[in-house]
Enzyme design. Structure first.
Site, PDB file in Angstrom:
ATOM      1  N   GLY A 129     -47.429 -39.881  -4.190  1.00  0.00           N
ATOM      2  CA  GLY A 129     -46.906 -40.064  -2.461  1.00  0.00           C
ATOM      3  C   GLY A 129     -47.809 -39.544  -1.705  1.00  0.00           C
ATOM      4  O   GLY A 129     -47.627 -38.798  -0.556  1.00  0.00           O
ATOM      5  N   ALA A 130     -49.242 -39.966  -1.864  1.00  0.00           N
ATOM      6  CA  ALA A 130     -50.454 -39.396  -0.875  1.00  0.00           C
ATOM      7  C   ALA A 130     -50.513 -40.022   0.268  1.00  0.00           C
ATOM      8  O   ALA A 130     -51.687 -39.802   1.006  1.00  0.00           O
ATOM      9  CB  ALA A 130     -51.779 -39.330  -1.923  1.00  0.00           C
ATOM     10  N   ASN A 131     -49.996 -41.064   0.337  1.00  0.00           N
ATOM     11  CA  ASN A 131     -50.249 -41.763   1.803  1.00  0.00           C
ATOM     12  C   ASN A 131     -49.409 -41.313   3.055  1.00  0.00           C
ATOM     13  O   ASN A 131     -49.902 -41.696   4.014  1.00  0.00           O
ATOM     14  CB  ASN A 131     -49.608 -43.301   1.466  1.00  0.00           C
ATOM     15  CG  ASN A 131     -48.066 -43.170   1.447  1.00  0.00           C
ATOM     16  OD1 ASN A 131     -47.557 -43.143   0.358  1.00  0.00           O
ATOM     17  ND2 ASN A 131     -47.306 -43.408   2.435  1.00  0.00           N
ATOM     18  N   GLY A 149     -48.292 -34.971   0.919  1.00  0.00           N
ATOM     19  CA  GLY A 149     -49.132 -35.609  -0.078  1.00  0.00           C
ATOM     20  C   GLY A 149     -50.432 -35.952   0.476  1.00  0.00           C
ATOM     21  O   GLY A 149     -51.562 -35.518  -0.158  1.00  0.00           O
ATOM     22  N   TYR A 157     -29.490 -36.259  -3.744  1.00  0.00           N
ATOM     23  CA  TYR A 157     -30.802 -35.541  -3.522  1.00  0.00           C
ATOM     24  C   TYR A 157     -30.950 -34.168  -4.202  1.00  0.00           C
ATOM     25  O   TYR A 157     -31.882 -33.902  -4.945  1.00  0.00           O
ATOM     26  CB  TYR A 157     -31.223 -35.604  -2.280  1.00  0.00           C
ATOM     27  CG  TYR A 157     -32.354 -34.940  -1.866  1.00  0.00           C
ATOM     28  CD1 TYR A 157     -33.803 -35.596  -1.932  1.00  0.00           C
ATOM     29  CD2 TYR A 157     -32.528 -33.760  -1.104  1.00  0.00           C
ATOM     30  CE1 TYR A 157     -34.901 -34.835  -1.851  1.00  0.00           C
ATOM     31  CE2 TYR A 157     -33.669 -32.998  -0.717  1.00  0.00           C
ATOM     32  CZ  TYR A 157     -34.800 -33.813  -1.149  1.00  0.00           C
ATOM     33  OH  TYR A 157     -36.145 -33.202  -0.759  1.00  0.00           O
ATOM     34  N   GLY A 210     -47.472 -37.477   5.084  1.00  0.00           N
ATOM     35  CA  GLY A 210     -46.788 -36.118   4.710  1.00  0.00           C
ATOM     36  C   GLY A 210     -47.554 -35.121   3.931  1.00  0.00           C
ATOM     37  O   GLY A 210     -48.879 -34.982   4.245  1.00  0.00           O
ATOM     38  N   SER A 267     -37.148 -28.505  -3.984  1.00  0.00           N
ATOM     39  CA  SER A 267     -36.636 -28.366  -2.487  1.00  0.00           C
ATOM     40  C   SER A 267     -35.697 -27.330  -2.495  1.00  0.00           C
ATOM     41  O   SER A 267     -35.083 -26.805  -3.482  1.00  0.00           O
ATOM     42  CB  SER A 267     -36.133 -29.849  -2.214  1.00  0.00           C
ATOM     43  OG  SER A 267     -35.064 -29.493  -0.869  1.00  0.00           O
TER      44      SER A 267
END
Length: 311
Positions: free
Chosen positions: A21-23, A27, A176, A25, A150
């Site tokens: 998820g590095a694209n 990440g 979630y 936020g 979280s």
């Protein structure tokens, strides 16, 4: 713990890091910090175009050119392919796996393999990826696995008998919450198993408190609002959330700070762990349930079809 920030991240030269998820936020910011400290950063991204833009951003401050790894955690086939590419590219040497990606409070949806989307993406995809990359982690120097949980893990618990909401009414927030609890339980069980196997792998977890990222469920809704309403919502969010630069500190601490031990869990220090610099975070009673964590480990292996390492 003093007010630790990104300036305290040690030199990462010679270390290889994979961030899911590095694209965007947390990440993306973590990738930028790690690359600026000298790490070779692999950006695990579902969308190739967004991934390429992220590689360009990270590359602006990188000492070693960052690389894109196409990875869709909602598809076990994609997870297997990505793990194989990472192992090949790194010659089975990986120092940090940051399980950062996630989806939040989605409508009822299924992964490619038929799992509830949040449980399948946030937990099952990351667990399978971690197991498949254990040979590369064992080949790394002082390797760490950092899994993002979280504050929501304090919610309604995990129904191991029906984690995919096949026989109960679906609730976006409950789904979630259980996926984030599963992340934390997996991180702790992984620590227990690597220690029992005598492996030099640190498994730790972190959470960002209340941080404004594109993961938040109201972000997409906000973009659909008239501009003046969206601006009011943005100002309201700013009062209750912190910047990504602060939200990413707990996972960066877990990934790089000296003295981090397996089983550690970090989050923001202030206002009931909602904001501030990192400190040790509070585990819910469910997250401390070792018997349930062991059952989740076995169920995860059954659902994913991936042989867990270490066993």
């Amino acid at each position: 713990m003093t007010k630790w920030d990104e300036s305290a991240v040690p030199d990462q030269s010679g270390r290889t890091v994979l961030i899911t998820g590095a694209n965007s936020g947390l990440g993306l910011y973590s990738a930028r910090v790690m690359a600026a400290r000298g790490a070779r950063v692999l950006l695990g991204c579902r969308d190739p175009e967004r991934g390429r833009r992220a590689v360009e951003q990270v590359g602006q401050a990188a000492h070693v050119p960052p690389e894109l790894v196409e990875l869709d955690l909602a598809s076990l086939g994609s997870v297997r392919e990505a793990a194989s590419r990472v192992r090949e590219r790194t010659d089975d040497r990986l120092e940090v796996l940051m399980n950062n990606a996630g989806v939040m409070a989605t409508p009822p949806r299924r992964t490619t393999d038929g799992f509830e989307l949040q449980f399948g993406t946030n937990h099952l995809g990351h667990a399978a990826l971690t197991w498949l990359l254990m040979p590369a982690l064992r080949g790394g120097e002082k390797p760490r696995v950092v899994t993002l949980s979280s504050l929501a893990h304090h919610g309604n618990g995990l129904d191991i008998s029906d984690p995919n909401f096949l026989h109960r009414r679906y609730s976006p927030l409950r789904a979630y919450s259980q996926s984030k609890l599963a992340n934390l339980m997996f991180s702790r069980e992984l620590d227990s198993r690597v220690r029992a196997a005598g492996l030099d792998v640190v498994s730790a977890a972190a959470h960002p408190g209340t941080t404004e990222t594109q993961l938040a469920p109201n972000s997409a809704r906000q973009r659909a609002l008239p501009s003046f309403v969206g601006e009011l919502v943005s100002r309201g969010n700013a009062l209750i959330t912190q910047r990504v630069e602060l939200g990413a500190l707990p996972q960066l601490y877990a990934a790089t700070a000296p003295g981090v031990r397996g089983g550690d869990y970090f989050g923001p220090a202030r206002l009931a762990e909602t904001r501030g610099h990192p400190k040790r975070a509070r585990l819910s009673p469910a997250a401390r349930d070792d018997a349930s964590a062991s059952r989740l480990w076995e169920l995860t292996a059954e659902l994913t079809g991936v042989t867990p390492e270490p066993t």
